[in-house]
Motif scaffolding. Structure first.
Motif, PDB file in Angstrom:
ATOM      1  N   ARG A  99     -33.055   6.798 -15.776  1.00 15.08           N
ATOM      2  CA  ARG A  99     -33.542   5.473 -16.169  1.00 15.08           C
ATOM      3  C   ARG A  99     -34.806   5.594 -17.021  1.00 15.08           C
ATOM      4  O   ARG A  99     -34.980   4.873 -18.010  1.00 15.08           O
ATOM      5  N   GLN A 103     -34.742   4.129 -20.829  1.00 15.26           N
ATOM      6  CA  GLN A 103     -35.655   3.053 -21.178  1.00 15.26           C
ATOM      7  C   GLN A 103     -36.765   3.542 -22.099  1.00 15.26           C
ATOM      8  O   GLN A 103     -37.186   2.834 -23.023  1.00 15.26           O
ATOM      9  N   ASN A 335     -37.542  -3.036 -13.846  1.00 13.78           N
ATOM     10  CA  ASN A 335     -37.130  -1.669 -14.150  1.00 13.78           C
ATOM     11  C   ASN A 335     -37.477  -0.728 -12.992  1.00 13.78           C
ATOM     12  O   ASN A 335     -36.691   0.153 -12.625  1.00 13.78           O
TER      13      ASN A 335
END
Length: 375
Positions: A99, A103, A335
């Protein structure tokens, strides 16, 4: 409030819009099994190594500019490329790192972010990659030593790697000197006098890099022998070996210069072999030791850019659920919650609390649930 946070509404069942449930790999995501991850990492490392070998062959004009005496260094860089690609692939296979990787690089290459904040990316590169200002908050001395090591290693790599691969060549333009030409891929870039200041800097760039590295590494070695906190938590292979390797490479490199200038080449062959062994060991060690954070740092820069651009969208900061103080922007907190769900931690709601309230709630939970057993 002493109990852990609870969700007010039941979590929706996973579907096409929500994606898979926490703990299950998403479609198109890297495989989770160790064997599959190792296969992907091996393929990635092999591909990068082959590309580097091709770059060496063609960059040195089909090995015409390749110095065979530097072959061990070139082979070590190929192993370095394989190790970095292998370790990086394994790293981003973990849910949290994947992740962060996605991102971070999405923000790094976002055209929309560039339009809204054109100076953000250069600023993040300068502060987090170049000058590493976040280290200054811990200790100014550690920041200065880290800068010495960083810029010394960067200067050494910028000189050594192209020379090792045969991309850079220095040839005498007059036969007997002192005029020299620096060529890149066979094209003349600059001509200089070996006896001038520019010539001295050209031929002693590695010596300058070695002095910078020795100064920075010596401070870290001194700290790891004197600082109680560093001594308690340090590990020899992880914390001390990298510093010793840097000092060995730098000292043997300086001894080569000392031998050629003051000893008329005495002991040069032995020192050259010693220097080569230390460099090869350090290059092979980089992907599997503490220095791997150099490769990871750009992803962190992308995350900082994500936070910076989120704040510039005039979005309200998410408030702490206990004290109602602002935490961070909603996209960043979401997030973080997504990462915690990917890791199956089971308490992603805690991301909506500020650090102080987390400590208070943890202390209250300890008093209520643990200490009462001793009454």
């Amino acid at each position: 409030m002493t109990e852990p946070p609870t969700t007010t509404e039941p979590a929706p069942a996973p579907g096409p819009a929500q994606g898979p449930a926490p703990g299950t790999p998403a479609a198109g995501s890297p495989p989770r099994t160790p064997a599959a991850v190792r296969r992907r990492a091996t393929l990635a490392g092999t591909a990068v190594s082959v590309l580097l070998i091709l770059a060496i062959v063609f960059g040195s004009r089909l090995l015409r500019d390749f110095d065979s005496a530097l072959l061990p260094y070139a082979v070590a860089t190929v192993f370095l490329a394989y190790g970095v690609a292998y370790r990086y692939t394994v790293w981003i296979s973990a849910p949290g790192a994947r992740r962060l990787f996605k991102q971070g690089w999405r923000s790094f290459f976002s055209v929309a972010n560039f339009r809204k904040a054109p100076t953000a990316l250069p600023k993040m590169i300068a502060t987090y990659l170049g000058f590493q200002k976040f280290l200054g908050a811990r200790s100014h001395a550690r920041w200065a030593a880290h800068q010495l090591v960083f810029w010394g290693c960067l200067l050494a790599a910028a000189i050594t790697f192209p020379l090792t691969w045969g991309w850079f060549t220095f040839t005498s333009s007059t036969g007997s000197g002192p005029g020299y030409e620096m060529r890149i891929w066979g094209f003349k870039i600059i001509g200089f006098d070996a006896l001038s200041v520019l010539g001295w800097l050209m031929f002693h760039g590695l010596d300058i890099a070695a002095v910078l590295v020795i100064a920075g590494a010596a401070y870290f070695l001194w700290r790891r022998m004197k600082d109680r906190g560093a001594v308690t938590g340090q590990r020899f292979a992880y914390d001390l070996v990298p510093l010793i390797a840097l000092v060995a490479v730098s000292v043997t490199g300086l001894l080569l210069t000392f031998s050629s200038i003051f000893l008329h080449g005495g002991g040069y062959e032995f020192l050259a072999i010693l220097h080569m062994v230390s460099v090869v060991f350090t290059l092979i060690y980089i992907p599997f030791g503490k220095f791997f954070h150099i490769v990871q740092r750009p992803a962190a820069v992308g995350m900082q850019l994500f936070k910076y651009t989120s704040r510039r969208k005039d979005e309200e900061a998410l408030a702490c659920r206990r004290c109602h103080e602002p935490i961070d922007t909603a996209p960043y907190v979401e997030n973080l919650r997504g990462t915690m769900r990917d890791l199956d931690l089971g308490f992603d709601e805690w991301a909506e609390y500020c650090p102080r309230c987390k400590r208070v709630l943890r202390g209250n939970a300890y008093l209520d649930q643990v200490k009462k057993g001793f009454r």
